[in-house]
Design a protein around this motif. Sequence first.
Motif, PDB file in Angstrom:
ATOM      1  N   SER A  32       0.841  -1.196   0.000  1.00 55.56           N
ATOM      2  CA  SER A  32       0.000   0.000   0.000  1.00 55.56           C
ATOM      3  C   SER A  32       0.875   1.244   0.000  1.00 55.56           C
ATOM      4  CB  SER A  32      -0.889   0.024   1.246  1.00 55.56           C
ATOM      5  OG  SER A  32      -1.823  -1.023   1.202  1.00 55.56           O
ATOM      6  N   GLY A  33       0.291   2.353  -0.418  1.00 51.33           N
ATOM      7  CA  GLY A  33       1.010   3.615  -0.408  1.00 51.33           C
ATOM      8  C   GLY A  33       1.498   3.951   0.985  1.00 51.33           C
ATOM      9  N   GLN A  34       2.758   4.290   1.085  1.00 54.50           N
ATOM     10  CA  GLN A  34       3.364   4.671   2.358  1.00 54.50           C
ATOM     11  C   GLN A  34       3.475   6.186   2.416  1.00 54.50           C
ATOM     12  OE1 GLN A  34       4.187   2.424   4.913  1.00 54.50           O
ATOM     13  NE2 GLN A  34       2.959   1.169   3.522  1.00 54.50           N
ATOM     14  N   ILE A  35       3.068   6.732   3.544  1.00 54.61           N
ATOM     15  CA  ILE A  35       3.189   8.167   3.763  1.00 54.61           C
ATOM     16  C   ILE A  35       4.172   8.393   4.907  1.00 54.61           C
ATOM     17  CG2 ILE A  35       0.902   8.655   2.804  1.00 54.61           C
ATOM     18  CD1 ILE A  35      -0.127   9.047   5.668  1.00 54.61           C
ATOM     19  N   PRO A  36       4.605   9.622   5.127  1.00 53.27           N
ATOM     20  CA  PRO A  36       5.655   9.896   6.111  1.00 53.27           C
ATOM     21  C   PRO A  36       5.170   9.927   7.557  1.00 53.27           C
ATOM     22  CG  PRO A  36       5.068  11.916   5.004  1.00 53.27           C
ATOM     23  CD  PRO A  36       4.322  10.816   4.317  1.00 53.27           C
ATOM     24  N   LEU A  37       4.722   8.759   8.008  1.00 56.20           N
ATOM     25  CA  LEU A  37       4.418   8.575   9.419  1.00 56.20           C
ATOM     26  C   LEU A  37       5.488   7.662   9.994  1.00 56.20           C
ATOM     27  CD1 LEU A  37       0.579   7.794   9.361  1.00 56.20           C
ATOM     28  CD2 LEU A  37       1.673   9.993   9.823  1.00 56.20           C
ATOM     29  N   VAL A  44       5.918  13.016  10.118  1.00 54.54           N
ATOM     30  CA  VAL A  44       7.259  13.593   9.992  1.00 54.54           C
ATOM     31  C   VAL A  44       7.135  14.989   9.398  1.00 54.54           C
ATOM     32  CG1 VAL A  44       9.472  13.402   8.790  1.00 54.54           C
ATOM     33  CG2 VAL A  44       8.404  11.373   9.781  1.00 54.54           C
ATOM     34  N   GLU A  45       7.657  15.950  10.094  1.00 55.18           N
ATOM     35  CA  GLU A  45       7.695  17.331   9.619  1.00 55.18           C
ATOM     36  C   GLU A  45       9.035  17.556   8.939  1.00 55.18           C
ATOM     37  OE1 GLU A  45       5.046  19.255   9.902  1.00 55.18           O
ATOM     38  OE2 GLU A  45       3.909  17.978  11.256  1.00 55.18           O
ATOM     39  N   GLY A  46       9.278  18.733   8.431  1.00 53.35           N
ATOM     40  CA  GLY A  46      10.595  19.049   7.912  1.00 53.35           C
ATOM     41  C   GLY A  46      10.692  19.104   6.411  1.00 53.35           C
ATOM     42  N   ILE A  48       9.945  18.137   2.186  1.00 53.13           N
ATOM     43  CA  ILE A  48       9.923  17.025   1.247  1.00 53.13           C
ATOM     44  C   ILE A  48      11.063  16.038   1.482  1.00 53.13           C
ATOM     45  CG2 ILE A  48      11.183  18.227  -0.579  1.00 53.13           C
ATOM     46  CD1 ILE A  48       8.205  15.761  -1.017  1.00 53.13           C
ATOM     47  N   GLU A  49      12.247  16.512   1.845  1.00 56.31           N
ATOM     48  CA  GLU A  49      13.374  15.595   2.046  1.00 56.31           C
ATOM     49  C   GLU A  49      13.115  14.656   3.222  1.00 56.31           C
ATOM     50  OE1 GLU A  49      18.176  15.558   2.802  1.00 56.31           O
ATOM     51  OE2 GLU A  49      17.272  17.327   1.887  1.00 56.31           O
ATOM     52  N   ALA A  50      12.751  15.201   4.367  1.00 58.53           N
ATOM     53  CA  ALA A  50      12.492  14.374   5.547  1.00 58.53           C
ATOM     54  C   ALA A  50      11.315  13.427   5.295  1.00 58.53           C
ATOM     55  CB  ALA A  50      12.209  15.258   6.760  1.00 58.53           C
ATOM     56  N   GLN A  51      10.278  13.926   4.624  1.00 61.02           N
ATOM     57  CA  GLN A  51       9.112  13.083   4.369  1.00 61.02           C
ATOM     58  C   GLN A  51       9.439  11.952   3.399  1.00 61.02           C
ATOM     59  OE1 GLN A  51       5.381  14.996   3.621  1.00 61.02           O
ATOM     60  NE2 GLN A  51       5.452  16.159   5.520  1.00 61.02           N
ATOM     61  N   THR A  52      10.218  12.235   2.371  1.00 60.98           N
ATOM     62  CA  THR A  52      10.578  11.189   1.406  1.00 60.98           C
ATOM     63  C   THR A  52      11.450  10.128   2.060  1.00 60.98           C
ATOM     64  OG1 THR A  52      10.437  12.782  -0.412  1.00 60.98           O
ATOM     65  CG2 THR A  52      11.651  10.744  -0.838  1.00 60.98           C
ATOM     66  N   ARG A  53      12.384  10.529   2.890  1.00 57.53           N
ATOM     67  CA  ARG A  53      13.226   9.558   3.605  1.00 57.53           C
ATOM     68  C   ARG A  53      12.354   8.615   4.446  1.00 57.53           C
ATOM     69  NH1 ARG A  53      18.555  10.682   3.153  1.00 57.53           N
ATOM     70  NH2 ARG A  53      19.137  12.837   2.704  1.00 57.53           N
ATOM     71  N   GLN A  54      11.367   9.159   5.139  1.00 61.89           N
ATOM     72  CA  GLN A  54      10.505   8.324   5.989  1.00 61.89           C
ATOM     73  C   GLN A  54       9.646   7.390   5.145  1.00 61.89           C
ATOM     74  OE1 GLN A  54      10.523   8.260   9.520  1.00 61.89           O
ATOM     75  NE2 GLN A  54       9.457   6.358   9.032  1.00 61.89           N
TER      76      GLN A  54
END
Length: 127
Positions: A32-37, A44-46, A48-54
Amino acid sequence: MSDLKIVATDQAPAAIGPYSQAIAANGFVFASGQIPLTAAGQLVEGGIEAQTRQVLANLKAVLEAAGSGLDRVVKTTVFVQDLGDFATVNSLYEAAFGAHKPARSTVQVARLPRDVLVEIEAVALQG
């Protein structure tokens, strides 16, 4: 239905709706689609970079729980809120996948769950 296996791991966030983190079927894993949790469910704040890493870490954890991995991914779909972030997402995606280059679609969407900036889903070979 018995040939479908629900994949679940506490190393990635639990599904926030009526779906599974992934389903394994006939030698494939449908993540399933993964989001930055975080695994604890914190957003996850911060940017696009921090969110993509998560997102990539979550995807990796789900695939590994299914007996697969990023190196077994056949196809991904990347959803971004702003295609202006494409270069950043692409750079992190390339670093995560290395020399492996699965088929991919990338689309800009008006809105994602929890108003995140990026979501990635994948289909992979199992085992």
